[in-house]
Scaffold this active site. Structure first.
Site, short mmCIF file in Angstrom:
data_model
loop_
_atom_site.label_atom_id
_atom_site.label_comp_id
_atom_site.label_asym_id
_atom_site.label_seq_id
_atom_site.Cartn_x
_atom_site.Cartn_y
_atom_site.Cartn_z
N ASN A 15 47.85 40.49 33.99
CA ASN A 15 48.28 40.81 35.36
C ASN A 15 49.76 41.20 35.28
OD1 ASN A 15 48.21 38.90 38.49
ND2 ASN A 15 48.14 41.09 38.16
N ASN A 66 52.80 44.30 46.24
CA ASN A 66 51.66 44.89 45.56
C ASN A 66 51.89 46.38 45.31
OD1 ASN A 66 50.04 42.48 45.60
ND2 ASN A 66 49.71 42.84 47.78
N CYS A 75 51.74 34.71 43.95
CA CYS A 75 51.13 35.27 42.75
C CYS A 75 51.27 34.25 41.64
CB CYS A 75 51.80 36.59 42.35
SG CYS A 75 51.18 37.29 40.82
N ASN A 150 47.28 32.39 49.86
CA ASN A 150 46.78 33.74 50.13
C ASN A 150 45.25 33.67 50.13
OD1 ASN A 150 46.45 33.33 47.40
ND2 ASN A 150 47.36 35.25 46.75
N ASN A 183 41.49 38.83 48.92
CA ASN A 183 41.23 39.02 47.50
C ASN A 183 39.77 38.67 47.24
OD1 ASN A 183 44.13 39.40 46.41
ND2 ASN A 183 44.29 37.55 47.64
N ARG A 202 43.67 42.18 46.73
CA ARG A 202 44.11 42.80 47.97
C ARG A 202 45.41 43.57 47.73
NH1 ARG A 202 46.15 38.95 52.89
NH2 ARG A 202 47.50 38.30 51.18
N CYS A 210 44.15 37.21 37.96
CA CYS A 210 44.76 36.76 39.21
C CYS A 210 44.84 35.24 39.16
CB CYS A 210 43.93 37.21 40.41
SG CYS A 210 44.56 36.62 42.00
N THR A 212 46.11 32.94 41.42
CA THR A 212 45.61 32.24 42.60
C THR A 212 44.10 32.40 42.72
OG1 THR A 212 46.18 34.16 43.97
CG2 THR A 212 47.77 32.35 43.91
#
Length: 267
Positions: A15, A66, A75, A150, A183, A202, A210, A212
């Site tokens: 990521n 993003n 993040c 999130n 997401n 998202r 990712c 999270t």
């Protein structure tokens, strides 16, 4: 005279983000910079832009933009890379630091060997909300909505390779039940306390990992009796270990943080 902004490209389990120390290089209109710099053919190429700054509440602050310019609340992979950045670039000598994010203060424990950060454990706090989601006849599965600061939508399937993520990801991200978008994670149990997961983020689309989302997937797995409170989440770009502490209710995420290269762009 054109201003040069120094940056570092880093990734956590694939990521990848562009990191800038804004105490040295202030950035105006970071939303525009995130869009421009994230493009692979005409920019640097990344999942977005992360700004490291000062804070009166914590050791450092983090803002995440993003690839589409939208600002994210949190993040997980990015926070690990911030920990590596501030330690290895001499902004701190501490091996436990606090990070001010839009979803609250996070505590990072740095795992250091030979002066280099090899991994970071992030206390992500407790999951804020969980809820079952039934799409009726529109989608042939049931999902679990999990907030880690999130929004995430986690769906367990028998065979993750059969999921057409480029097609279904944006449909679920923009589904009417999620006015702020969400997401999207699809996950498959592949072994004892081992989960394979893919993500549509998202504002960024398909990404290699990712953090999270891995936390949300682990929470959903525990709630459905599919895994224990400590499990490995295997993503396209790498693996993180998630532990949902029973005593505190907090989620601990441990994973890698990797520097790719340094560079500079016109401001």
């Amino acid at each position: 005279m054109t201003t040069k902004i120094k940056f570092t490209k880093m990734h956590g389990a694939g990521n990848d983000y562009i990191y800038v120390d804004t105490t040295r290089y202030p950035i105006a209109a970071p939303e525009k910079k995130a869009i421009e710099w994230s493009k692979f053919h005409t920019g640097i190429g990344s999942d977005g832009l992360i700004l490291i700054g000062s804070s009166d509440k914590a050791d450092f602050s983090m803002r995440i933009f993003n690839a589409d310019g939208s600002e994210a609340m949190m993040c997980g992979n990015g926070s690990r890379c911030v920990g590596k950045y501030v330690y290895e670039y001499g902004l701190t000598a501490k091996k436990e630091i606090t990070l001010d994010t839009r979803s609250g203060i996070k505590v990072l424990k740095l795992h250091v060997e030979g002066g280099k950060v090899t991994a970071v454990t992030v206390d992500m706090g407790s999951p804020l909300e969980t809820e079952a989601v039934d799409f009726g006849d529109q989608f042939p599965f049931q999902s679990t909505r999990v907030s880690m600061g999130n929004p995430h939508l986690v769906t367990f399937v028998e065979d993750i390779t059969q999921i057409n993520l480029p097609e279904i990801g944006p449909q679920l991200e923009n589904y009417h039940l999620f006015p702020d978008r969400t997401n999207v994670e699809f996950a498959q149990i592949v072994g004892k306390d081992t989960i394979r997961m893919r993500v549509w983020e998202r504002g960024s689309g398909i990404t290699q990992a990712c953090g999270t989302g891995a936390c949300a997937t682990a929470v959903a797995a525990v709630l459905h009796g599919l895994a224990g409170r400590k499990c490995d989440i295997i993503m396209d770009g790498g693996t993180v270990t998630i532990e949902w502490e029973e005593a505190t209710g907090h989620i601990l995420m441990t994973g890698p943080a990797t520097k790719v290269f340094d560079g500079e762009m016109e401001g």
